[in-house]
Design an enzyme around this catalytic site. Structure first.
Site, PDB file in Angstrom:
ATOM      1  N   ARG A 239       0.845  -1.208   0.000  1.00 54.21           N
ATOM      2  CA  ARG A 239       0.000   0.000   0.000  1.00 54.21           C
ATOM      3  C   ARG A 239       0.877   1.255   0.000  1.00 54.21           C
ATOM      4  O   ARG A 239       0.508   2.279  -0.585  1.00 54.21           O
ATOM      5  CB  ARG A 239      -0.952   0.001   1.196  1.00 54.21           C
TER       6      ARG A 239
ATOM      7  N   PHE B 172     -14.335  -2.731   0.610  1.00 59.82           N
ATOM      8  CA  PHE B 172     -15.267  -1.689   0.196  1.00 59.82           C
ATOM      9  C   PHE B 172     -15.185  -1.409  -1.304  1.00 59.82           C
ATOM     10  O   PHE B 172     -16.201  -1.178  -1.951  1.00 59.82           O
ATOM     11  CB  PHE B 172     -15.015  -0.406   0.982  1.00 59.82           C
TER      12      PHE B 172
ATOM     13  N   GLU C  10     -18.403   4.654  -0.990  1.00 62.76           N
ATOM     14  CA  GLU C  10     -17.573   4.026  -2.013  1.00 62.76           C
ATOM     15  C   GLU C  10     -18.275   3.878  -3.360  1.00 62.76           C
ATOM     16  O   GLU C  10     -17.659   4.050  -4.423  1.00 62.76           O
ATOM     17  CB  GLU C  10     -17.080   2.664  -1.520  1.00 62.76           C
TER      18      GLU C  10
END
Length: 314
Positions: free
Chosen positions: A10, A83, A58
């Site tokens: 990430r 999500f 989202e």
């Protein structure tokens, strides 16, 4: 010997966005109130006018990203995998996939290694969901070097792309000076002839370590990294199946619908081969330290070694 460098993919995502942002004015980033966790905040700090917080909505974020793509921009929409792939599936399918818009989805915190956040956040179904959308490219890079390369390749690709990144810091094993990345192409990290171990994401490093242990036990394992789950590198998989005769797939995802199933579908049609799938079985995760959870769910080098030995009858 120096310690192996570890970076969460990430982080690689955020850094790659910043690097690309300096080169391409058409790149914009959307986030669902998680910029600190998804690391899209790295881009936001450098290019605040091109980063948009869509709030905890989202589905709306995916629709906004679709609109940006329709205007000629190249949007990266970021959120946790649960999500981005789960909550927003309808919008991803209908607003991005169906019109085949040029939206890139940066999904972080995928798999069991989310750890203490527990089952509600441990998305082990995203590969299956995103693979089912026609025209969607699905990738799960294994380390920092590959993750940054995958983000850049996603930008250059025309069409929707789903990128999965992890929360847990993982070893960097690629040499950036000679690493070449191409969507839809895997790589052989270690040659072997007794069994082919095909992995992606953080399971690639576990497969590398398993390969070393298997070699010491007299088993020649071919270690293959398949970052791109869709489109699958069929040529590489078929060659490994023909030459090794046995295949083990390893992924931080449910054994239903992910890398293992993609490999099995290919082999059943073109080269029937015995396959063992290592992944999360038909169950939910639970809260706990990431490394311990990976071991508990059989997503470790030790488990890969046991499975390969049993498979090879040793």
């Amino acid at each position: 010997m120096a310690d192996v460098k570890k970076i969460a993919t990430r982080e690689s995502y955020g850094n790659a966005l910043k690097e690309l942002g300096a080169l391409h004015d058409d790149l914009v980033v959307f986030d669902a109130d998680l910029a600190g966790a998804t690391k899209s905040g790295i881009f936001k700090k450098a290019f605040p006018s091109r980063h948009f917080n869509c709030g905890i909505a989202e589905g709306n974020m995916m629709a906004v990203a679709a609109g940006a793509a329709a205007m000629g921009l190249v949007p990266f929409a970021s959120s946790f995998a649960m999500f981005a792939a789960g909550r927003a599936f309808e919008q991803v399918r209908n607003s991005i996939g169906y019109p085949h818009l040029n939206v890139k989805i940066g999904a972080t915190h995928g798999g069991i290694s989310v750890g203490e956040d527990g089952a509600s956040h441990q998305c082990c179904e995203d590969f299956a969901l995103m693979r089912s959308i026609p025209g969607m490219v699905v990738m799960s890079p294994a380390d920092d070097v590959e993750a940054r390369a995958a983000v850049k390749a996603a930008y250059e690709h025309q069409g929707p792309v789903y990128l999965r990144f992890g929360r847990l810091a993982v070893p960097v094993f690629h040499d950036e000076s000679n690493f070449k990345f191409e969507i839809g192409k895997g790589e052989v990290l270690q040659d072997g002839s007794d069994v082919a171990i095909i992995a992606n994401g953080l399971l690639v490093n576990e497969a590398i370590e398993a390969g070393k242990a298997l070699k010491a036990a007299g088993i020649s394992a071919r270690i293959i990294n398949l970052c791109t789950i869709k489109p699958l590198d069929e040529e590489l998989v078929l060659q490994a199946a023909k030459e090794c005769g046995r295949v083990v797939t390893c992924e931080e995802h449910s054994v239903i619908g992910g890398l293992g199933e993609a490999v099995c579908s290919l082999l059943s049609e073109k080269c029937p081969t015995p396959v063992r799938r290592i992944g999360v079985n038909d169950e939910f995760g639970h809260s706990g330290p990431a490394v311990e959870l990976l071991k508990q769910f059989g997503l470790s080098a030790e488990h890969i070694v046991e499975a390969a030995k049993d498979f090879c009858g040793k």
